[in-house]
Design a protein around this motif. Sequence first.
Motif, short mmCIF file in Angstrom:
data_model
loop_
_atom_site.label_atom_id
_atom_site.label_comp_id
_atom_site.label_asym_id
_atom_site.label_seq_id
_atom_site.Cartn_x
_atom_site.Cartn_y
_atom_site.Cartn_z
N VAL A 25 -57.77 21.84 74.74
CA VAL A 25 -56.38 21.58 74.37
C VAL A 25 -55.76 22.79 73.68
CG1 VAL A 25 -54.93 20.24 72.78
CG2 VAL A 25 -56.57 19.07 74.26
N GLU A 26 -56.54 23.43 72.81
CA GLU A 26 -56.02 24.55 72.03
C GLU A 26 -55.98 25.86 72.82
OE1 GLU A 26 -55.59 24.59 68.26
OE2 GLU A 26 -55.26 22.47 68.68
N LEU A 27 -56.85 26.02 73.79
CA LEU A 27 -57.02 27.30 74.48
C LEU A 27 -55.73 27.87 75.07
CD1 LEU A 27 -59.05 29.49 75.42
CD2 LEU A 27 -59.37 28.13 77.51
N PRO A 28 -54.88 27.07 75.73
CA PRO A 28 -53.72 27.69 76.41
C PRO A 28 -52.64 28.22 75.49
CG PRO A 28 -54.24 25.49 77.29
CD PRO A 28 -55.00 25.65 76.03
N GLU A 29 -52.66 27.88 74.21
CA GLU A 29 -51.52 28.14 73.35
C GLU A 29 -51.08 29.61 73.33
OE1 GLU A 29 -52.68 24.58 70.18
OE2 GLU A 29 -52.80 26.68 69.57
N HIS A 30 -52.04 30.53 73.22
CA HIS A 30 -51.67 31.94 73.07
C HIS A 30 -52.50 32.90 73.92
CE1 HIS A 30 -49.21 30.64 69.71
NE2 HIS A 30 -50.26 30.05 69.18
N ILE A 31 -53.59 32.42 74.48
CA ILE A 31 -54.45 33.33 75.23
C ILE A 31 -53.75 33.80 76.51
CG2 ILE A 31 -55.66 31.65 76.68
CD1 ILE A 31 -58.27 33.16 75.83
N LYS A 32 -53.99 35.05 76.88
CA LYS A 32 -53.38 35.68 78.04
C LYS A 32 -51.86 35.78 77.91
CE LYS A 32 -54.84 34.92 82.17
NZ LYS A 32 -55.20 36.32 82.47
#
Length: 321
Positions: A224-231
């Motif tokens: 859930v948290e991974l997409p927030e700022h990575i890439k």
Amino acid sequence: MTSTTTARVAASERIFQRSRVAGRDQAAFIGKLCLVAVLLGAGTALVLTGKLPAQAAGALLLGVVYTHMVELQHQCLHHSAFVRVGLHRPVGLLLGLPMLVSYSHYRIRHLQHHRNLGTDQDTEFFGFDTRQPLTARVLLRGMFDYPRLGTVAAESYHSWRGTWQYGNGQVSERIRRDSMAEYRVMGALVLAAVAASIAGYGGLVLQLWVLPLLLVAAPLHFLVELPEHIKCDNDTTDVLRNTRSITGSWFSTWLTNGNNLHVEHHAAMTVPINRLRERHSAVRECAKFVEHSYWTFYRAVLREVLVNSTRPHGARADTRG
């Protein structure tokens, strides 16, 4: 100024517009809490049937709900759930207990994340470094971050001794005191679980808490948290470039408690979560990183993982988009 430019300026202003919690926002959040109570009861009932398929379904449901509860706690951190500010901490404390997340400690660290996003001082509470190259090993370590539980045990120990200190700057004595009280509660909860296990209820402790936490909630929360700022563009403080929003389905929006609308949230972090959807069309127009679904994001992540797995060490792809 052209009509297109004028429209983009208006959209950008709408994204950053502030608003306070109203009665309808509080009612929406209370409705979410009632649904959590129902789902916890349903998961518990399935486990108590004693039948393996039902027990597995119950443990899975409980793990999903524990993940959702931390997302509800996140809204409490921003004081955007209740009209009365004083309700946020006691409710936030309860919401964080299944995953052993201190409300006060999480809140001060998370607000620092909002303030420092796009700078070298940015650190999130759960500690995943979004600037490191994506590999299968990195992702698995993040998904099964069991060492965090050892950190919680250490925090609880120091809190019971009265020696707990915040490790990322100076905080007021009130925040320090509140954090210690919450870690003591978590320590007492773990001791109660141990006592119940010794008394012969270890199977229930395992099925109602330990397995849902370790096998479902921990990895699901990471996803859930991974997409927030990575890439994203990590070298800028512009939230329209360093943060990602995902349109998502009704289920992903519920599960993440609107955390999929993350550009909207960072642009105006005190706006109640249930109002963020109203700004999504403007974000789609102005923000750099907007995905249609979580699947499209995860497919891009898996592609990069596969690319990095075939490259020599030290030549892995940058995590920025």
